[in-house]
Design an enzyme around this catalytic site. Structure first.
Site, short mmCIF file in Angstrom:
data_model
loop_
_atom_site.label_atom_id
_atom_site.label_comp_id
_atom_site.label_asym_id
_atom_site.label_seq_id
_atom_site.Cartn_x
_atom_site.Cartn_y
_atom_site.Cartn_z
CE LYS A 112 40.48 30.19 64.71
NZ LYS A 112 41.18 31.45 64.63
NE ARG A 154 41.39 29.28 70.41
CZ ARG A 154 42.60 28.79 70.19
NH1 ARG A 154 43.22 29.07 69.07
NH2 ARG A 154 43.21 28.04 71.09
N GLY A 162 47.16 34.05 61.06
CA GLY A 162 48.12 34.80 61.85
C GLY A 162 47.99 36.30 61.79
CG MET A 174 42.79 39.80 62.32
SD MET A 174 41.08 39.71 61.80
CE MET A 174 40.97 38.05 61.17
NE ARG A 217 43.52 27.76 59.03
CZ ARG A 217 44.15 28.74 59.66
NH1 ARG A 217 43.49 29.83 60.02
NH2 ARG A 217 45.44 28.66 59.95
CG HIS A 255 53.74 34.23 60.35
ND1 HIS A 255 54.65 35.01 59.67
CD2 HIS A 255 52.53 34.79 60.11
CE1 HIS A 255 54.03 36.01 59.07
NE2 HIS A 255 52.74 35.90 59.32
NE ARG A 263 54.89 42.81 22.64
CZ ARG A 263 54.54 42.32 23.83
NH1 ARG A 263 53.81 43.05 24.64
NH2 ARG A 263 54.94 41.13 24.21
NE ARG A 283 51.91 46.84 18.65
CZ ARG A 283 52.17 47.11 19.94
NH1 ARG A 283 51.18 47.32 20.79
NH2 ARG A 283 53.42 47.16 20.37
CB SER A 299 43.21 42.89 19.27
OG SER A 299 43.88 42.41 20.42
CB THR A 337 43.16 46.55 28.28
OG1 THR A 337 44.00 45.42 28.44
CG2 THR A 337 41.84 46.13 27.65
CG ASN A 338 48.93 46.93 28.57
OD1 ASN A 338 48.20 46.37 29.36
ND2 ASN A 338 49.97 46.34 28.02
CG ASP A 339 48.86 52.34 24.84
OD1 ASP A 339 49.55 52.35 25.89
OD2 ASP A 339 49.36 52.48 23.70
CB CYS A 390 46.50 41.67 22.73
SG CYS A 390 46.43 43.35 22.07
CE1 TYR A 430 42.95 37.63 20.80
CE2 TYR A 430 41.24 37.26 19.15
CZ TYR A 430 42.35 37.98 19.60
OH TYR A 430 42.84 39.03 18.87
#
Length: 870
Positions: A25, A95, A104, A106, A339, A455, A561, A617, A750, A753-755, A818, A838
Site C-alpha cells: 500500500k 492503514r 482484510g 490486518m 495494487r 471480504h 501402479r 511399476r 524414478s 518421494t512419498n516413500d 513420480c 521429467y
C-alpha cells in the site's frame, strides 16, 4: 536492517526500499504521488519498524514516535490543519500494508484525531454537522474494536436499535441529532468495556493505533492466511498514516472499489462498486450493498471520467490488472490504494493473453505471472447444463465454480467438518477476516450481505472457491441453527448447491460436471511448453486416466501402479487363490488366469499413450493387503495364511522388489503381460509404445541385478522386437547413497518421494498428518508439510546425491520423479534445478506442472512473477 537509518517516509520522498520496506500500500501511494495522481498526503512507517517492535517485545523502537511527530508536523503544514485542533482539526487514517497482499487480514482505523471538541470544529468548518458526528461514531467503533478489542456486535446492536427506534433502514437516513445520540451511546459502551473514557488526546489515539496495526500482523486470522498462502511470518507490516478524505459528506461524495479489468473473467470493461455518502470500510466490509460503478455517472459525471482515465494510466504504468480504492469528497477524486488485483484463474489467463496482444507485456512475463495453483480453479466442477434445477434464491456471482455440500453456519464448524472430509457450504450473514479458517476448509461460501468486493468474494476468488454473495433471499437464525432460502426452511446439515458463476442457490444436490479448458488456458500452456525444459508425465492406472492425462498435455506416464488392477472385483478372487497357493505350480496356475486381465489393462493404457513412454511399476504392496481382515476370513486355512503374512511394520516388510525375489513368478507374469500388450498394440496401431518396467523399493544393487536378469529373460521369451527399459524407483535413503552401484543395472531412476520422505524423515505419513505434523506446522517446527512440498534440505539432498552418483556411473540414465511432489510448483522448481528429465503427477495437475516447469526455467533466466502488494 533499518532503511537509511529511518523508520518513516513521506509519500513524496524517495526511500529506495520498495515494497519490502514500505509495504504494497505504501509503495503504491508513493508511486501514485510521483505520477501526479490525486492521492491524499501522508507518510509510511516501515516494515523495519514493525519487525523491531516485535523483536523488542512489542515496544516501539527508540526514536520512532519522534519521527512520526516530525512527519505529522510536515503533514499539518501541507494541509493547513492541526492534528487534535478543536477548530480546524487534521484527521488521519491508519492503514496496514504488507509487502505481499493480505486483503482484510490486518487492521485499519479511520478518522483519528476526532474528540469531543474537534467534532464541533469539524462540523463548523464544513457546515455539515451530520457528517462530523457520523465520522466520530465511526472512529469510536473502529478504535474500540481494533485498539481495545471490544466486540463489534456491541456497537452494531446499538446502531440497529437506534435505526429501529427511528424507523429507518439505512445508516444514511439517521439525522445529525441521531448520530450525536449514537456517539454518546458508543462512548458509554467504550467506557463500560474498557473502564475508562474514550481517549480525547489525538497523540494517544495515533500512538495506540500504530501499535494496534503492528499487533494485527500476529492475529490468528493473519497467521492462518499466511500459512494458507505460504507468506513468511517475519515480513511484518508497514503502517500508512494518511490525511482523511471524506466520502460521507453527502450526495457529491462517496467511496468505491474499481478494477481495471473484471477480476472474475479478465475481460476489459467497467467493473467495480460505488457507495454514495459512505466511507471505504462500508464497501469492503459489506455493511451496505453498493451500486455498480456506473452509478457514479448520475451525480458525479466529471469525477467518473477522471476515474476512468486514472485507471487506464495505472494499468499501463504497472502493466497488470489493478485493484483500486478511491474516495470522492465534494466531487474531488482521491485514490487511496492501488495494487495488483486478486483474480480468478480464468481472469488471470484472459488478462495475461490480452496484455500480450496489447503489447503491454511479453509472453515470458505472461507465463511468469500466472499462479500455477490457480489453474486448479479451471478444473473445478460446474453445474451440469442439462440438469433440471429449481433456483431457490439468487445472489451475486462473486467467485466462479459450483459446489454442493452440507450447510454449516460458522467457521469453526466448517473447519471441523471440512477437515473430517465432508463437503460443506459455509453460510453467513457476511464473512469477516476471522472466518478465514472456515473459508479454507469449505467447498463454497454463501452470504446474505456484501457485494462483489466484499471480504467473502475477494477471499473466495483468491482461493478458487465458489461464492455467492449478497443473497437477499437468505435469512439465518444462528441461535436455532436454521436458515431460510427463498422461503424454504432448512437446518444446519441440509444439503445445498451454489453456482458462483451465475449466483444461483439451489436446495439439495445437483449433478456437477468438469469444466472445459478454454482458449486462453491453451494459449498460456502452449507458451509454457515452448519455455520449459522438464517434460511432464502423469500418474495413471487406467486407460481412462491415461486418456485424460494426454488431453491435459501429458508427455507419457511416469507411474502406472499395477496393484490397483489386482483389486478389481473379477480379479481379487484369483489374486487370493495365488496368495493361498500351496506351492509354485498352484501359484503359477492362478497367475496364468490373471495374465489376460493384466494384458488387457496394459493394452488400453498403451493405446491411450501411443508413441509416448509408459512406466509400469511391478507389484509393490505386501500380499496381506489383498486378503480380508482376519475376523472376516472364511476358513481356518485362510486365517493361517493371513497370520503368516502379518508383519509388525508392513511398510518396511515383504513388499516391493522383495516380493519379486521371493516369488519371481509374480513379476514374470507381469512382464509377460506388458510385452504381449506392447506387441499387440503395435500390430493394431502401427505405433510402438515406449515401455519402461520399474522395480520398486530397491535398496541394494544386487536386488536390481537379479530382477533385471529375470525381466530380460522373461521379455526375450515373449518377443525380440519390443523395445523396453528396466529401471527402479528410488525411495530409500540407501538407494540414494549407493545410486552409482544401482545405476549399473538401471536404464532409469524414478524418485518415489512419498516413500522417500517417510523413510528419510522417519515419519509414517498417516500417523504424522493425523497426530503431530499439524502441531509442528502451527508451532513453526516445520514451515511446510514435507508430504506436500519437498523437504529440500533433507530429502532433496538425498536426491541430489542420487543424481550426481547415478549420472556419474551412467551419464545417460533417465531421471524423473513420480511422487505427489511432481505436481507441486516449489518441488517442480527444485527438480528443474536438480536436472531431472521429467516430473510425473496426477492427470488433473498436469497443466499446473507444465506451467510450473516453464516458470522454473524463466526464473533461472531472470524472469519472475510480478508480486502483488497491499
Amino acid at each position: 536492517m533499518r532503511g537509511n537509518g529511518r523508520f518513516v517516509y513521506d509519500f513524496d520522498e524517495p526511500s529506495g526500499g520498495g515494497r519490502e520496506l514500505l509495504g504494497g500500500k505504501g509503495v503504491g501511494l508513493a508511486e501514485m504521488t510521483q505520477l501526479g495522481i490525486p492521492v491524499p498526503a501522508g507518510f509510511t512507517v516501515t516494515t523495519d519498524a514493525c519487525r523491531e517492535y516485535m523483536r523488542n517485545g512489542k515496544t516501539l523502537p527508540s526514536g520512532l514516535e519522534e519521527e512520526i511527530a516530525n512527519h505529522l508536523h510536515a503533514l499539518e503544514e501541507k494541509t493547513g490543519k492541526r492534528f487534535g485542533d478543536p477548530e480546524n482539526p487534521l484527521l488521519v487514517s491508519v492503514r496496514s500494508g504488507a509487502a505481499i497482499s493480505m486483503p482484510g487480514m490486518m487492521d485499519t482505523i479511520l478518522n483519528l484525531g476526532l474528540n469531543d471538541e474537534a467534532v464541533e470544529g469539524l462540523a463548523a468548518g464544513t457546515g455539515n454537522r451530520r457528517f462530523a458526528y457520523d465520522s466520530y461514531r465511526r472512529l469510536i467503533q473502529m478504535y474500540g474494536e481494533v485498539v481495545d478489542g471490544i466486540d463489534a456486535e456491541r456497537f452494531e446492536q446499538a446502531l440497529r436499535a437506534l435505526k429501529e427506534e427511528r424507523n429507518v433502514k439505512q445508516d444514511v437516513e439517521l439525522t445529525a441529532d441521531d448520530l450525536e445520540e449514537l456517539v454518546r451511546g458508543f462512548k458509554q459502551i467504550y467506557e463500560d468495556e474498557i473502564g475508562r473514557p474514550f481517549p480525547q488526546d489525538a497523540g494517544e489515539q495515533l500512538s495506540r493505533a500504530v501499535r494496534a496495526v503492528f499487533d494485527s500482523w500476529e492475529t490468528p486470522r493473519a497467521q492462518v492466511y499466511r500459512r494458507a498462502n505460504r507468506i513468511a511470518d517475519d515480513l511484518g507490516t508497514a503502517v500508512n498514516v494518511v490525511q482523511m478524505v471524506f466520502g460521507n459528506k453527502g450526495a457529491k461524495s462517496g467511496t468505491g472499489v474499481a478494477f481495471t479489468r473484471d477480476p472474475s473473467t479478465g475481460e476489459q470493461g467497467l467493473y467495480g462498486e460505488f457507495l454514495a455518502d459512505a466511507q471505504g470500510e462500508d464497501v469492503v466490509a459489506g455493511i451496505r450493498t453498493p451500486e455498480r460503478l456506473e452509478a457514479m455517472k448520475r451525480d458525479l459525471g466529471d469525477t467518473f471520467d477522471e476515474l476512468l482515465g486514472t485507471m487506464r494510466r495505472l494499468e499501463e504504468h504497472y502493466r497488470d490488472v489493478q485493484d483500486i480504492e478511491f474516495t470522492v469528497e465534494d466531487g474531488r477524486l482521491y485514490l487511496l490504494q492501488t495494487r495488483s488485483a486478486k483474480r480468478t484463474a480464468t481472469a488471470a489467463l484472459k488478462a495475461a493473453v490480452s496484455m500480450v496482444d496489447e503489447s503491454l507485456i511479453t509472453r515470458e512475463e505472461a507465463v511468469a505471472r500466472i499462479d500455477p495453483g490457480q489453474l486448479d480453479q479451471l478444473l473445478h466442477p460446474m453445474i451440469d447444463p442439462d440438469a433440471k434445477v429449481e433456483v431457490a434464491a439468487r445472489g451475486l456471482n462473486a467467485s466462479p465454480g459450483a459446489a454442493c455440500g452440507k450447510v454449516v453456519l460458522d467457521a469453526d464448524t466448517a473447519e471441523e467438518r471440512g477437515k473430517a472430509g465432508q463437503d460443506v457450504i459455509l453460510v453467513r450473514w457476511e464473512t469477516t477476516p476471522d472466518d478465514i479458517h472456515g473459508l479454507i476448509q469449505a467447498a463454497g461460501i454463501l452470504t446474505a450481505h456484501g457485494g462483489m468486493t466484499s471480504h467473502a468474494a475477494v477471499v473466495a476468488r483468491g482461493m478458487g472457491k465458489p461464492c455467492v454473495a449478497g443473497c437477499e433471499g437468505l435469512t439465518i437464525n444462528i441461535d436455532a441453527r436454521t436458515l431460510t432460502i427463498g422461503g424454504q426452511k432448512l437446518s444446519e446439515g441440509d444439503v445445498i448447491t451454489i453456482d458462483g458463476g451465475t449466483g444461483r442457490v439451489i436446495v439439495g444436490s445437483v449433478d456437477l460436471v468438469p469444466p472445459q479448458i478454454n482458449e486462453d488456458f491453451e494459449t498460456i500452456l502452449d507458451w509454457a511448453d515452448d519455455l520449459r525444459r522438464l517434460k511432464v508425465r502423469a500418474n495413471a492406472d487406467t486407460p481412462e486416466d491415461a486418456a485424460k492425462a494426454r488431453e491435459f498435455g501429458a508427455q507419457g506416464i511416469g507411474l502406472c501402479r499395477t496393484e490397483h488392477m489386482f483389486m478389481a472385483e473379477d480379479r481379487l478372487p484369483v489374486v487370493r487363490e495365488m496368495i493361498m497357493a500351496s506351492g509354485e505350480d498352484e501359484r503359477r496356475a492362478a497367475l496364468d488366469r490373471l495374465l489376460p486381465h493384466q494384458q488387457g489393462d496394459f493394452e488400453g493404457i498403451f493405446e491411450a499413450m501411443a508413441g509416448l513412454p509408459v512406466t509400469i511399476r511391478l507389484l509393490d504392496p505386501p500380499l496381506h493387503e489383498f486378503l480380508p481382515p482376519l475376523e472376516e476370513a472364511k476358513d481356518e486355512r485362510m486365517r493361517e495364511r493371513i497370520r503368516a503374512l502379518q508383519e509388525s511394520n508392513p511398510m518396511l516388510g515383504t513388499r516391493g522388489c522383495r516380493l519379486g525375489l521371493l516369488w519371481p513368478e509374480i513379476y514374470e507374469m507381469q512382464v509377460r503381460a506388458i510385452i504381449r500388450a506392447a506387441e499387440a498394440v503395435e500390430k493394431r496401431t502401427g505405433e510402438a509404445p515406449l515401455v519402461e518396467i520399474m522395480h520398486p523399493l530397491v535398496g541394494f544393487a544386487e536386488e536390481l541385478h537379479r530382477l533385471r536378469a529375470i525381466t530380460l529373460a522373461t521379455a526375450n521369451e515373449e518377443s525380440e522386437s519390443v523395445e523396453y527399459l528396466v529401471g527402479t524407483m528410488i525411495e530409500l535413503p540407501r538407494a540414494c547413497i549407493r545410486a552409482d552401484e544401482i545405476a549399473e543395472h538401471a536404464d532409469f531412476f524414478s524418485f518415489g518421494t512419498n516413500d522417500l520422505t517417510q523413510t528419510a524423515l522417519g515419519f509414517s505419513r498417516d500417523d504424522a498428518e493425523g497426530k503431530f505434523l499439524t502441531r509442528y506446522l502451527e508451532d513453526g517446527v516445520l514451515e511446510r508439510n514435507p508430504f506436500e512440498t519437498l523437504d529440500r534440505s533433507g530429502v532433496g539432498d538425498l536426491m541430489r546425491i542420487a543424481v550426481e552418483r547415478g549420472r556419474g556411473a551412467k551419464e545417460g540414465i533417465k531421471l524423473g520423479i513420480c511422487g505427489e511432489h511432481g505436481g507441486e510448483p516449489d518441488s517442480i522448481a527444485f527438480c528443474h534445478g536438480l536436472g531431472l528429465d521429467y516430473v510425473s503427477c496426477s492427470p488433473y495437475r498436469v497443466p499446473l506442472a507444465r506451467l510450473a516447469a516453464a516458470q522454473a526455467a524463466l526464473k533461472e533466466s531472470g524472469v519472475e512473477a510480478v508480486s502483488a502488494g497491499g
